[in-house]
Design an enzyme around this catalytic site. Structure first.
Site, PDB file in Angstrom:
ATOM      1  N   GLY A   1      -4.965 -18.724  25.816  1.00  0.00           N
ATOM      2  CA  GLY A   1      -4.656 -19.057  27.201  1.00  0.00           C
ATOM      3  C   GLY A   1      -3.649 -20.181  27.295  1.00  0.00           C
TER       4      GLY A   1
ATOM      5  N   GLN B   1      -2.240 -15.331  23.909  1.00  0.00           N
ATOM      6  CA  GLN B   1      -2.985 -14.797  25.052  1.00  0.00           C
ATOM      7  C   GLN B   1      -4.466 -15.172  24.947  1.00  0.00           C
ATOM      8  OE1 GLN B   1      -0.918 -13.423  27.153  1.00  0.00           O
ATOM      9  NE2 GLN B   1      -2.399 -13.009  28.785  1.00  0.00           N
TER      10      GLN B   1
ATOM     11  N   LEU C   1      25.774 -13.920   3.085  1.00  0.00           N
ATOM     12  CA  LEU C   1      26.417 -12.662   3.469  1.00  0.00           C
ATOM     13  C   LEU C   1      26.962 -12.731   4.897  1.00  0.00           C
ATOM     14  CD1 LEU C   1      27.055  -9.599   3.294  1.00  0.00           C
ATOM     15  CD2 LEU C   1      24.662  -9.175   3.932  1.00  0.00           C
TER      16      LEU C   1
ATOM     17  N   GLU D   1      15.907  -3.172  14.179  1.00  0.00           N
ATOM     18  CA  GLU D   1      16.765  -2.015  14.442  1.00  0.00           C
ATOM     19  C   GLU D   1      17.446  -1.527  13.162  1.00  0.00           C
ATOM     20  OE1 GLU D   1      15.667  -3.996  17.998  1.00  0.00           O
ATOM     21  OE2 GLU D   1      16.683  -4.809  16.238  1.00  0.00           O
TER      22      GLU D   1
ATOM     23  N   ARG E   1     -14.571 -21.097  21.952  1.00  0.00           N
ATOM     24  CA  ARG E   1     -14.269 -21.271  23.368  1.00  0.00           C
ATOM     25  C   ARG E   1     -15.344 -20.606  24.235  1.00  0.00           C
ATOM     26  NH1 ARG E   1     -12.069 -24.225  27.449  1.00  0.00           N
ATOM     27  NH2 ARG E   1     -10.911 -22.932  28.961  1.00  0.00           N
TER      28      ARG E   1
ATOM     29  N   GLU F   1      16.908 -11.232   7.610  1.00  0.00           N
ATOM     30  CA  GLU F   1      16.727 -10.295   6.489  1.00  0.00           C
ATOM     31  C   GLU F   1      16.755  -8.845   6.961  1.00  0.00           C
ATOM     32  OE1 GLU F   1      16.601 -10.455   2.311  1.00  0.00           O
ATOM     33  OE2 GLU F   1      16.497 -12.100   3.742  1.00  0.00           O
TER      34      GLU F   1
END
Length: 384
Positions: free
Chosen positions: A341, A338, A127, A369, A270, A365
């Site tokens: 780290g 995050q 498209l 917005e 961790r 796809e």
């Protein structure tokens, strides 16, 4: 509503998860780095019938055309391991093979659908153009009837599977309807003279998935290759995208689930300040939010699939699912980095790839917005 999966659906999840972990997981990072799908996995995918998931068995498919929830489960489980494979099979099945099954003539099904369902040929829904993406009315690629043949001229960009596909569904301008173009969808065999593949895109994410420019120079195809009727392209295109968004949402659910699982594993392993970082509230809250977002996405996606299978209009919910799932995957991948780290920035850990893949999902796809515009238009037309 019954939220419990059927025994068949549970079995499909188990089989697909085992398949993805055995065949895709070991080469997912390599495929991403090489920007290429592994042909050995392609053959295994064919053997498992994943290319014909939503096609009836009489046309060579897996027979899940009336069980979109199972299709979502398959897409989710593959997406949990590698979004590139998930979008490759999902686009092929949902917006190329399935439309031919729903809108195609028996002759078209025999010629095009059967090899697509078996995975002998890969499919594309084309498209997007340089001046037509979110605005489908901006399509400039044109076609005119010359005797018993349509002649296509123009180009498409950002076509998923474009460089490796052999069957295309191409949205083309065939005239004018008032102030808007008349659009028609054509089925194009890529071996037709005048067709060529242009630039292959070098992308941020889903790098193993092939995204290419498609070029048409006096491509002549039989007039029988019109899908669903001349001038029906815009209407059919919207229906095709409604269905495709369910599967893209499912892919994002899998991606978000992968980010969540990686974060849980890392948070438990961790050690900092003498204890696992998962014992710290800041990490716990991130993981809690990720879990909620992923599960909300899954519920919306399965609801859209259930509505489709029960004959209930589902366009609004499929847009909601795609919006929520893509943004949840992005947030989950962000938080996963995050939590990891500095390690999260390294390619040795998969969350780096998840982050790049998730960003792509907010664009293709239908951007976030555009989804909000679609959702708002649905809601504003409702009679309260």
């Amino acid at each position: 509503m019954n939220f419990k999966l059927t025994p068949k659906q549970e079995m499909i999840r188990k089989i697909t998860r085992e398949f993805a972990e055995e065949f895709i997981a070991p080469i997912a990072e390599e495929s991403d780095q090489n920007s290429q799908l592994d042909p050995r996995v392609m053959e295994e995918m064919k053997r498992m019938g994943y290319f014909g998931t939503c096609v009836p068995k009489e046309y060579g498919g897996a027979g899940l055309h009336d069980d979109t929830v199972s299709f979502c489960i398959i897409t989710e489980e593959i997406g949990r391991i590698d979004a590139s494979w998930s979008i490759t099979t999902g686009v092929h099945a949902s917006v190329c093979a399935y439309p031919i099954y729903i809108f195609g003539t028996e002759e078209q099904k025999q010629e095009f659908l059967i090899p697509l369902a078996k995975g002998d040929k890969l499919g594309v829904f084309a498209l997007t153009e340089a001046n037509a993406g979110s605005d489908a009315h901006g399509v400039e690629m044109n076609a005119y009837l010359d005797g018993d043949e349509w002649v296509l001229n123009g180009s498409k960009i950002f076509a998923t599977n474009g460089g490796i596909a052999e069957v295309l569904l191409v949205v083309t301008k065939t005239g004018e309807k008032g102030k808007r173009p008349e659009l028609t969808i054509f089925i194009v065999d890529t071996h037709t003279p005048g067709y060529s593949v242009g630039v292959r895109e070098d992308k941020l994410g889903v790098r193993a998935s092939n995204t290419s420019e498609l070029v048409f120079q006096d491509v002549r195809i039989p007039k029988e290759n019109v899908l669903g009727g001349v001038g029906q392209g815009f209407r059919l295109g919207l229906q095709i995208l409604d269905y495709g968004r369910i599967l893209m949402a499912a892919q994002c659910v899998g991606l978000g689930q992968a980010a969540l699982e990686a974060s849980i594993k890392y948070a438990n392993e961790r050690i900092q300040f003498g204890k696992p970082i998962g014992r710290f509230q800041g990490v716990q809250w991130k993981i809690a939010d990720m879990g909620v977002a992923v599960e909300c996405s899954r519920l919306l996606t399965y609801k859209a699939a259930w509505m489709r299978d029960n004959g209930i209009p589902y366009g609004l919910v499929s847009s909601m699912a795609k919006l929520k799932a893509s943004e949840a995957a992005m947030q989950a991948a962000h938080d996963a980095i995050q939590i990891h780290g500095a390690y999260g920035l390294m390619k040795a850990y998969p969350v780096e790839r998840y982050f790049r893949d998730a960003k792509m999902a907010e664009i293709y796809e239908g951007t976030s917005e555009i989804q909000r515009m679609v959702i708002a238009n649905h809601l504003l037309r409702m009679t309260l």
